[in-house]
Scaffold this motif. Structure first.
Motif, PDB file in Angstrom:
ATOM      1  N   GLU A  53       0.801  -1.224   0.000  1.00 54.52           N
ATOM      2  CA  GLU A  53       0.000   0.000   0.000  1.00 54.52           C
ATOM      3  C   GLU A  53       0.836   1.278   0.000  1.00 54.52           C
ATOM      4  O   GLU A  53       0.403   2.291  -0.534  1.00 54.52           O
ATOM      5  CB  GLU A  53      -0.954   0.016   1.197  1.00 54.52           C
ATOM      6  N   ILE A  54       2.029   1.208   0.591  1.00 58.18           N
ATOM      7  CA  ILE A  54       2.843   2.432   0.653  1.00 58.18           C
ATOM      8  C   ILE A  54       3.402   2.807  -0.717  1.00 58.18           C
ATOM      9  O   ILE A  54       3.789   3.951  -0.935  1.00 58.18           O
ATOM     10  CB  ILE A  54       3.963   2.331   1.706  1.00 58.18           C
ATOM     11  N   GLN A  55       3.404   1.869  -1.630  1.00 60.40           N
ATOM     12  CA  GLN A  55       3.891   2.151  -2.978  1.00 60.40           C
ATOM     13  C   GLN A  55       2.776   2.828  -3.771  1.00 60.40           C
ATOM     14  O   GLN A  55       2.101   2.210  -4.582  1.00 60.40           O
ATOM     15  CB  GLN A  55       4.341   0.856  -3.650  1.00 60.40           C
ATOM     16  N   ASN A  56       2.612   4.113  -3.504  1.00 62.11           N
ATOM     17  CA  ASN A  56       1.562   4.885  -4.152  1.00 62.11           C
ATOM     18  C   ASN A  56       2.113   6.253  -4.550  1.00 62.11           C
ATOM     19  O   ASN A  56       3.185   6.652  -4.089  1.00 62.11           O
ATOM     20  CB  ASN A  56       0.343   5.005  -3.221  1.00 62.11           C
ATOM     21  N   PRO A  57       1.406   6.956  -5.421  1.00 67.98           N
ATOM     22  CA  PRO A  57       1.928   8.237  -5.931  1.00 67.98           C
ATOM     23  C   PRO A  57       2.214   9.274  -4.842  1.00 67.98           C
ATOM     24  O   PRO A  57       3.180  10.038  -4.974  1.00 67.98           O
ATOM     25  CB  PRO A  57       0.819   8.726  -6.868  1.00 67.98           C
ATOM     26  N   ILE A  58       1.424   9.313  -3.804  1.00 64.02           N
ATOM     27  CA  ILE A  58       1.653  10.311  -2.752  1.00 64.02           C
ATOM     28  C   ILE A  58       2.965  10.022  -2.028  1.00 64.02           C
ATOM     29  O   ILE A  58       3.787  10.922  -1.813  1.00 64.02           O
ATOM     30  CB  ILE A  58       0.472  10.370  -1.769  1.00 64.02           C
ATOM     31  N   PHE A  59       3.171   8.746  -1.654  1.00 64.73           N
ATOM     32  CA  PHE A  59       4.427   8.399  -0.997  1.00 64.73           C
ATOM     33  C   PHE A  59       5.616   8.699  -1.903  1.00 64.73           C
ATOM     34  O   PHE A  59       6.594   9.328  -1.480  1.00 64.73           O
ATOM     35  CB  PHE A  59       4.459   6.923  -0.581  1.00 64.73           C
ATOM     36  N   PHE A  60       5.573   8.239  -3.141  1.00 65.30           N
ATOM     37  CA  PHE A  60       6.705   8.434  -4.049  1.00 65.30           C
ATOM     38  C   PHE A  60       6.981   9.920  -4.294  1.00 65.30           C
ATOM     39  O   PHE A  60       8.138  10.339  -4.373  1.00 65.30           O
ATOM     40  CB  PHE A  60       6.502   7.686  -5.367  1.00 65.30           C
ATOM     41  N   THR A  61       5.920  10.725  -4.406  1.00 67.80           N
ATOM     42  CA  THR A  61       6.099  12.168  -4.587  1.00 67.80           C
ATOM     43  C   THR A  61       6.845  12.771  -3.406  1.00 67.80           C
ATOM     44  O   THR A  61       7.780  13.562  -3.591  1.00 67.80           O
ATOM     45  CB  THR A  61       4.733  12.860  -4.772  1.00 67.80           C
ATOM     46  N   CYS A  62       6.455  12.398  -2.211  1.00 66.01           N
ATOM     47  CA  CYS A  62       7.116  12.939  -1.013  1.00 66.01           C
ATOM     48  C   CYS A  62       8.522  12.379  -0.845  1.00 66.01           C
ATOM     49  O   CYS A  62       9.467  13.130  -0.557  1.00 66.01           O
ATOM     50  CB  CYS A  62       6.278  12.644   0.226  1.00 66.01           C
TER      51      CYS A  62
END
Length: 163
Positions: A53-62
């Motif tokens: 679940e952590i592999q998402n656009p919001i995490f990667f952007t940050c």
């Protein structure tokens, strides 16, 4: 007084760095403590789900945004008094967050991802947890401290800029 582009860049850098420090801090002081109370198979299953679940656009952007913005901010303030703080912030993030994530936590997550919990015995689950949990937590604590120090250096840069 109008804000300069370099000030906006510094604010964005501080925001991304703060978000990552908060994420790692939250894991260290609550998430992993709570998961630590689960039995071996529950723990491994929960971590497999979290790692997906952590592999998402919001995490990667940050995550990548903090590193990219720290680099940009360093270049944009090369000849200014805050530069040394920004270099320290960038190095703390690069070494203690980014590289630790890439070379330690992600490989541990990948090893856990291919572990078949449903067909494992209790002994196999215990062994996998022993391989994963303490090492993952230790290095996450390194990421926590490094990201907080990185943020503190960004804050010091902001203070230096206002002198």
């Amino acid at each position: 007084m109008a804000m300069k582009l370099t000030d906006i860049i510094l604010i964005i850098t501080a925001t991304f760095t703060a978000l990552m420090a908060g994420l790692f801090f939250s894991y260290s002081i609550s998430v992993m403590l709570g998961l630590g109370k689960l039995n071996d198979k529950e723990f491994l299953n929960a971590m497999q789900h979290i790692n997906k679940e952590i592999q998402n656009p919001i995490f990667f952007t940050c995550f990548f945004g903090a590193l990219i913005m720290l680099i940009i901010t360093c270049f944009s303030r090369y000849n200014q008094s805050s530069f040394i703080y920004l270099i320290m912030a960038m190095l703390m993030y690069l070494l203690g967050v980014f590289l630790v994530t890439v070379f330690v936590n992600v490989p541990l997550n990948n090893k856990l991802e291919v572990f078949d919990i449903s067909s494992s015995t209790e002994i196999m689950a215990k062994q996998m947890r022993n391989v994963f949990e303490k090492r993952w937590n230790f290095w996450n604590n390194i990421r926590t401290v490094s990201s907080i120090l990185s943020l503190l250096f960004v804050i010091l840069a902001c203070i230096q800029e206002n002198k």
